[in-house]
Motif scaffolding. Structure first.
Motif, PDB file in Angstrom:
ATOM      1  N   LEU A 120       0.770  -1.208   0.141  1.00 47.99           N
ATOM      2  CA  LEU A 120      -0.091  -0.003   0.058  1.00 47.99           C
ATOM      3  C   LEU A 120       0.891   1.381   0.057  1.00 47.99           C
ATOM      4  CD1 LEU A 120      -3.000  -1.185   2.211  1.00 47.99           C
ATOM      5  CD2 LEU A 120      -2.909  -1.186  -0.145  1.00 47.99           C
ATOM      6  N   THR A 178      -7.898  -2.094  -2.321  1.00 47.26           N
ATOM      7  CA  THR A 178      -7.304  -0.711  -1.917  1.00 47.26           C
ATOM      8  C   THR A 178      -6.273  -0.226  -3.066  1.00 47.26           C
ATOM      9  OG1 THR A 178      -7.579  -1.191   0.670  1.00 47.26           O
ATOM     10  CG2 THR A 178      -6.284   0.574   0.052  1.00 47.26           C
ATOM     11  N   LEU A 179      -5.632  -1.056  -3.181  1.00 44.06           N
ATOM     12  CA  LEU A 179      -4.490  -0.436  -4.351  1.00 44.06           C
ATOM     13  C   LEU A 179      -5.383  -0.226  -5.588  1.00 44.06           C
ATOM     14  CD1 LEU A 179      -1.490   0.118  -4.674  1.00 44.06           C
ATOM     15  CD2 LEU A 179      -1.262  -2.213  -5.510  1.00 44.06           C
ATOM     16  N   LEU A 196      -4.565   4.869   0.992  1.00 45.32           N
ATOM     17  CA  LEU A 196      -3.488   4.068   1.248  1.00 45.32           C
ATOM     18  C   LEU A 196      -2.897   3.759   2.763  1.00 45.32           C
ATOM     19  CD1 LEU A 196      -1.157   4.837  -1.750  1.00 45.32           C
ATOM     20  CD2 LEU A 196      -2.653   2.781  -1.472  1.00 45.32           C
ATOM     21  N   LEU A 256      -6.006  -5.799   0.462  1.00 43.62           N
ATOM     22  CA  LEU A 256      -4.574  -4.955  -0.133  1.00 43.62           C
ATOM     23  C   LEU A 256      -4.767  -4.469  -1.594  1.00 43.62           C
ATOM     24  CD1 LEU A 256      -1.538  -6.834   1.505  1.00 43.62           C
ATOM     25  CD2 LEU A 256      -2.865  -4.670   2.146  1.00 43.62           C
ATOM     26  N   ARG A 271       1.589   1.799  -6.101  1.00 44.07           N
ATOM     27  CA  ARG A 271       0.670   2.395  -6.810  1.00 44.07           C
ATOM     28  C   ARG A 271       1.008   3.202  -7.830  1.00 44.07           C
ATOM     29  NH1 ARG A 271      -1.553   7.619  -3.870  1.00 44.07           N
ATOM     30  NH2 ARG A 271       0.564   8.222  -4.749  1.00 44.07           N
TER      31      ARG A 271
END
Length: 195
Positions: free
Chosen positions: A92, A161-162, A178, A158, A97
């Motif tokens: 994260l 979220t990414l 993040l 994970l 990203r």
């Protein structure tokens, strides 16, 4: 001119690695054989000396990318909760990203992998099982199989979220997501009070 087996294997590996990066940047559907071969510095005609189809290359590249993620991140992390936090913070991070071509295939390709042929989905499943076993070993060193589903849930958290952080145009909101994701993952692991 004929090349030896070693040259052929090196060429194959170059195709796999460059395809893995391109697939994560442009997607499976957005990456044609011509582009993948051009990235490797080869012609389309060389493709079939190494792979039976694009699906064959995709399955191989996905497996290779998951193997690399395991070797470079999960296997290198410290034991226990400290290692779990390392994995979470890497996954994260703004660097991860902002560089999907160099990152995890989960966040970059998961939606497409679900629509792929069985061979690609099986290669993905096999690779993910290695990843989650490495994570589960850090969760419960005495009984890793008991933490497999929790490790898979963490990986899903994970990756989601990414993916969402990459889709946002507001950099501050993405950074905040993040950070919140790290907090949420550590809470899932029960690691906040220990680390």
């Amino acid at each position: 001119m004929r090349y030896g087996k070693e040259h052929k294997q090196e060429t194959r590996q170059r195709i796999i690695e460059t395809a893995g990066r391109r697939l994560k940047r442009d997607g499976i559907d957005g990456s044609g054989v011509a582009t993948l071969m051009k990235d490797a510095g080869l012609t389309n005609g060389a493709f079939y000396a190494h792979f039976t189809s694009k699906d064959d290359l995709v399955a191989t590249a996905v497996a290779d990318q998951l193997h690399a993620l395991n070797e470079n991140i999960v296997a290198q992390a410290e034991p226990g909760l400290a290692g779990l936090e390392q994995i979470v913070r890497y996954y994260l991070s703004a660097q991860h990203r902002d560089n999907p071509g160099d990152g995890c295939p989960n966040a970059a390709l998961l939606d497409e992998i679900g629509r792929c042929a069985d061979a690609t989905r099986q290669a993905y499943t096999d690779g993910v099982l290695v990843l989650i076993d490495g994570i589960a070993t850090r969760m419960t060193p005495d009984d890793p199989p008991s933490a497999r589903v929790k490790a898979l849930s963490l990986l899903g958290m994970l990756a989601g979220t990414l993916q969402l952080s990459r889709a946002l145009t507001d950099r501050q909101l993405s950074d905040g997501l993040l950070e919140q994701g790290i907090h949420n993952a550590l809470a899932l692991l029960g690691a906040e009070q220990h680390i």
